[in-house]
Scaffold this motif. Structure first.
Motif: not given
Ligand code: PMP
Length: 574
Positions: A391-396, A445-447, A515-517, A434-438
């Motif tokens: 619901r927060e992101t769409d990532v390919v 959320h996106t990262a 760091v989280h990444f 390709r990422a689309r996030g909030d």
């Protein structure tokens, strides 16, 4: 008494001038090439080289309702689920071609104008002419991007009602970034974004539907699902637009066999999507092989074909010579005279590996050059593709481990894009993100989801991890900064990350997301990872050195070593 006027005088004027669609003369081509018709290598129409899924074939054979007119409810729901919209956003068509025709009839009044951006898919202009509407050509820029300023001027000048944009484009495969689509949607006209090839790359404009009633997204089952011969396309649009399209379309415009096959395909989309992954990996292999030939320049694209230009050659002549060898590719004539030149270009559909081999051999013989340095009969490059939607992101993410360091990263977080470009370039990975996030909330959320998808794509590309060097490390300096990453592609996720930044933000991203990444990537890529910033003052330098070291360590650890047959562990498992 017989009517004295020739029948043609009764035809509408537009039809008198229309050239008929001429299907290729398969028998003639095969005869000239000295092969049977079914031995022709058909790499000219961007069809899928893999057959329909066995589940779809079985469903078509089993279905016992062909004597009834079809009902589309279940398929509309399944398409909506697949596309991430509601059923009232969906209209099915007899191929994407019918959606083009319907959109013109809905939005462009008789005698009115629509904008096309050549070089473009020919059906836009063909349908406009057949329906007695004007095509206003706004050629694309030299880098294949739609010429936004010229389109804006043309809209003001011509009062056009409809604009055709293709993403990824045909014949070039270039995706149109969502930001450009957004800018076009601010114009007083309807924007049809043709996403016939979107399963192979690029980002969909569909998430913009909620805010933009003047957006229509065109999709098809012809390419990703291997259903070109069954004919099924669809439009995604706002409910007001789909209601109008439903009024215009013929009641049973989609045949029952196509509907049954598509429904079965969507019940098991991974089957068709796995052919997409194979085609994407082959596309990269074919592009690398073609790019290695003297006098051949590849336009790196994101669809199921490769466009290349041949220095000092006519595309038509090369295609003709290939056809004499039974290999059919697309070349271009006058219809693509505007925009980037295609006179010296051929477009080849990505086939199965052995078909691409045969094409390449034929091309080398036509061009009189040695075979490519990258042989197509090399083992396929290790690759992974992950599409993650929440619901927060769409990532390919598409990742080719045995790549050349090409990247196309668009996450919406410019700083993260810059960092991932380092990983690709230093790791010699071909990476598309390709990422689309909030991002209106923040970048978290996106990262995080990009890290998850990248980790999963890496895990997929590593496969069973046989024959790997497995461990690798790299130091990367950047001026005063120094970072070290030590990696174990062990299948055991563990992360030790030590990177502190003096400022809370690094460009467009929160510093603590670095760091989280790394931690998230380690978990989902199943990596043992020790990442340390050892020295440095400037946060940007420190982060960049860390991502560079990650790329280098990945390159070192993921190499295959002939001496390391099997699983690289004394335990026998990873
Ligand atoms: N759009 C583009 C850009 C295409 O290349 C094609 C097919 N070649 C289509 C739409 C239509 O495909 P179909 O009618 O098979 O769904």
């Amino acid at each position: 008494m017989d009517n004295p006027e020739p029948i043609e005088t009764f035809f509408s004027p537009a039809v008198r001038e229309l050239a008929p669609y001429e299907p290729p003369d398969w028998e003639g081509l095969a005869r000239r090439a000295g092969v049977e018709v079914d031995q022709l290598l058909r790499l000219d129409a961007n069809e899928n080289p893999y057959p329909l899924s066995p589940r779809a074939v079985a469903a078509v054979a089993r279905f016992d309702g062909y004597s009834f007119y079809p009902d589309y409810k279940a398929l509309e729901q399944a398409v909506a689920r697949y596309a991430g919209v509601s059923p009232e956003n969906v209209v099915l068509g007899n191929g994407g071609d019918e959606i083009i025709d319907l959109a013109i009839r809905l939005f462009v009044p008789h005698g009115g104008a629509a904008i096309v951006c050549p070089p473009a898919f020919s059906m836009y202009s063909v349908s406009l002419a057949a329906l007695e509407r004007q095509a206003v050509a706004v050629p694309r820029c030299d880098d294949w991007a739609p010429d936004l300023a010229a389109i804006e001027a043309a809209v003001a000048r011509e009062g056009a009602r409809l604009l055709f944009v293709t993403s990824p484009g045909n014949p070039d495969g270039q995706p149109v970034p969502r930001e450009a689509i957004r800018r076009l949607l601010a114009l007083p006209l309807v924007v049809l974004v043709d996403e016939a090839y979107v399963e192979f790359g690029g980002e969909s404009a569909a998430p913009l539907l909620a805010e933009h009633p003047n957006l229509v997204v065109l999709r098809t089952f012809s390419k990703w699902a291997g259903m070109a011969g069954l004919r099924l396309g669809y439009a995604l649009a706002s409910p007001a637009v789909t209601a109008a399209l439903h009024r215009l379309r013929l009641p049973y415009n989609v045949n029952a066999a196509a509907a049954v096959a598509a429904l079965a395909t969507l019940q098991e989309p991974d089957h068709a999507l796995s052919t997409v992954a194979r085609i994407v990996a082959e596309r990269e292999r074919l592009a690398a092989a073609l790019g290695g030939l003297p006098g051949v320049r590849v336009v790196p694209g994101q669809a199921n074909f490769v466009l290349c230009t041949l220095d000092g050659r006519s595309g038509r002549q090369v295609a003709g010579a290939l056809a004499e060898r039974g290999v059919l590719v697309r070349s271009f004539g006058q219809e693509a005279a505007a925009g980037p030149s295609l006179a010296g270009a051929i477009r080849v559909t990505v086939g199965r590996p052995e078909q691409n081999d045969a094409f390449l051999d034929a091309l080398c013989s036509v061009l009189g050059v040695q075979g490519p340095a990258v042989r197509l009969d090399d083992p396929p490059p290790r690759s992974g593709r992950v599409h993650r939607q929440t619901r927060e992101t769409d990532v390919v993410v598409t990742l080719v481990l045995d790549g050349t360091g090409r990247y196309d990263v668009q996450t919406g977080i410019a700083f993260l894009d810059h960092m991932l470009a380092q990983v690709a370039a230093h790791g010699l990975l071909d990476l598309t993100v390709r990422a689309r996030g909030d991002l209106d909330v923040d970048e978290h959320h996106t990262a995080e989801d990009v890290a998850i998808a990248l980790g999963q794509a890496l895990d997929a590309a590593l496969g069973d991890r046989r024959g790997l060097v497995r461990m690798g490390h790299a130091y990367a300096p950047l001026d005063e900064a120094l970072a070290r990453v030590v990696l174990d592609l062990s299948g055991r996720p563990y992360a030790v990350v030590d990177a502190r930044f003096d400022t809370p933000r690094l460009g467009t991203m929160d510093s603590d997301l670095v760091v989280h990444f790394f931690e998230t990537l380690a978990m989902h890529g199943r990596l043992g990872l020790h990442a340390h910033v050892l020295a440095g003052r400037n946060g940007h330098h420190c982060a960049e050195a860390l991502f560079k070291a990650l790329g280098r360590a990945l390159d070192a650890a993921s190499r295959l070593d002939d001496r390391r047959q099997g699983i690289p562990s004394t335990k026998g498992v990873l």
